[in-house]
Design an enzyme around this catalytic site. Structure first.
Site, PDB file in Angstrom:
ATOM      1  N   SER A  14       0.811  -1.215   0.000  1.00 24.69           N
ATOM      2  CA  SER A  14       0.000   0.000   0.000  1.00 24.69           C
ATOM      3  C   SER A  14       0.852   1.276   0.000  1.00 24.69           C
ATOM      4  O   SER A  14       1.866   1.360   0.682  1.00 24.69           O
ATOM      5  CB  SER A  14      -0.899   0.011   1.237  1.00 24.69           C
ATOM      6  OG  SER A  14      -1.548   1.255   1.323  1.00 24.69           O
ATOM      7  N   LYS A  62     -14.585  -3.341   2.750  1.00 22.61           N
ATOM      8  CA  LYS A  62     -15.311  -2.163   2.257  1.00 22.61           C
ATOM      9  C   LYS A  62     -16.831  -2.289   2.397  1.00 22.61           C
ATOM     10  O   LYS A  62     -17.521  -1.294   2.534  1.00 22.61           O
ATOM     11  CB  LYS A  62     -14.948  -1.899   0.794  1.00 22.61           C
ATOM     12  CG  LYS A  62     -13.586  -1.260   0.614  1.00 22.61           C
ATOM     13  CD  LYS A  62     -13.363  -0.977  -0.856  1.00 22.61           C
ATOM     14  CE  LYS A  62     -12.214  -0.026  -1.045  1.00 22.61           C
ATOM     15  NZ  LYS A  62     -12.050   0.383  -2.436  1.00 22.61           N
TER      16      LYS A  62
END
Ligand code: NAP
Length: 256
Positions: A14, A62
């Site tokens: 990331s 999510k």
């Protein structure tokens, strides 16, 4: 010092902490951002309520995060997923900044999609976000899937028979270290007018290289991060800031 984090299952590659900490530092915001890998979402939420001012959410949380939120934004309601959460006195507010990230990327690169035939490779979360951004102004918007075919989703074979103004790669095909793969063949690429790749590592995927395009996904990643900083710390987003953060991130791209 306000504390923020990204939560997900695997965060090794990331860029989020690099981007957010650079922005906080550059804008003199007393805040820090860390990566938190977890398999226990419920315990993380308890921790976040008393320790973090906000957090980003990535795969596989999510959608799962929705049950823990007190309120969600209109975009998040449409997309049915959240990537940014703001904590106000223990109440959690959910947003989706991927939508603004993709829209901002089209604007940044001056990509005209109005009345165009647009096709999005993949049928996951990112592909659905692109679909929702394009659907009101494009002439055609379809997802392209290896296995699903129903309304608004076609197969890769179906691409042979259609006009393609804009082709978006929202699959992981071509992502580092799989850099020699391309999601579509030359037949499709040759008749495609414009391409965008959501992948940002490497900078130039085989898909982009085939069309001599520079439209990689780093700008989308940066804009979605800046939109989160706007929600949390009220920052102002400008093209100059987007470019500056992009230049800073270049050093972290995989060498080709
Ligand atoms: P996802 O939910 O896992 O969806 C990926 C989709 O790609 C799947 O639904 C699948 O569709 C297709 N796919 C997966 N493996 C494939 C393969 N080997 N060959 C062909 N198609 C394959 O992932 P996502 O969150 O949507 O992310 C997709 C890509 O976008 C990733 O590369 C991610 O890094 C990138 N992304 C970038 C940004 C950014 O800010 N730049 C933001 C979000 C995502 P079918 O099974 O229907 O074919």
């Amino acid at each position: 010092m306000n504390k923020y984090a990204l939560i997900g299952a695997k965060l090794g590659h990331s860029y989020s902490s690099i981007i957010h900490n650079y922005v906080f530092n550059k804008l003199n915001i007393k805040a820090s951002y860390e990566l938190i890998e977890t398999t226990d979402l419920a315990s993380f939420v308890l921790y976040a309520k008393s320790n973090l001012k906000g957090f980003n959410v990535t795969i596989p949380y999510k959608e799962k995060i929705l049950q823990y939120l007190d309120e969600i934004s209109e975009e998040a309601k449409i997309l049915k997923n959240v990537n940014t959460v703001k904590n106000i006195d223990g109440k959690l507010y959910g947003y989706n900044t991927d939508y603004a990230g993709f829209l901002g990327m089209l604007d940044y690169y001056n990509i005209d999609y109005c009345n165009k035939d647009c096709y999005i490779l993949g049928s996951g979360g990112a592909a659905k976000t692109c679909f929702n951004v394009l659907k009101d102004k494009a002439k055609t918007v379809k997802l392209v899937s290896r296995s699903k075919t129903f309304e608004n989703i076609i197969s890769y074979d179906d691409l042979i028979d259609v006009n393609i103004d804009l082709l978006i790669n929202a699959t992981p095909v071509g992502m580092y270290p799989d850099i020699d793969s391309c999601p579509v063949n030359d037949l499709i690429l040759n008749k495609t007018k414009e391409v965008v790749d959501l992948i940002y590592n490497p900078k130039e995927t085989k898909f982009l290289k085939a069309k001599n395009s520079k439209h990689d996904g780093l700008i989308m990643l940066i804009i979605q991060a800046l939109e989160a900083d706007k929600i949390w710390e009220n920052i102002k987003i400008s093209k100059e800031l987007i470019k500056e953060v992009g230049d800073f991130c270049e050093q972290y791209r995989a060498p080709l």
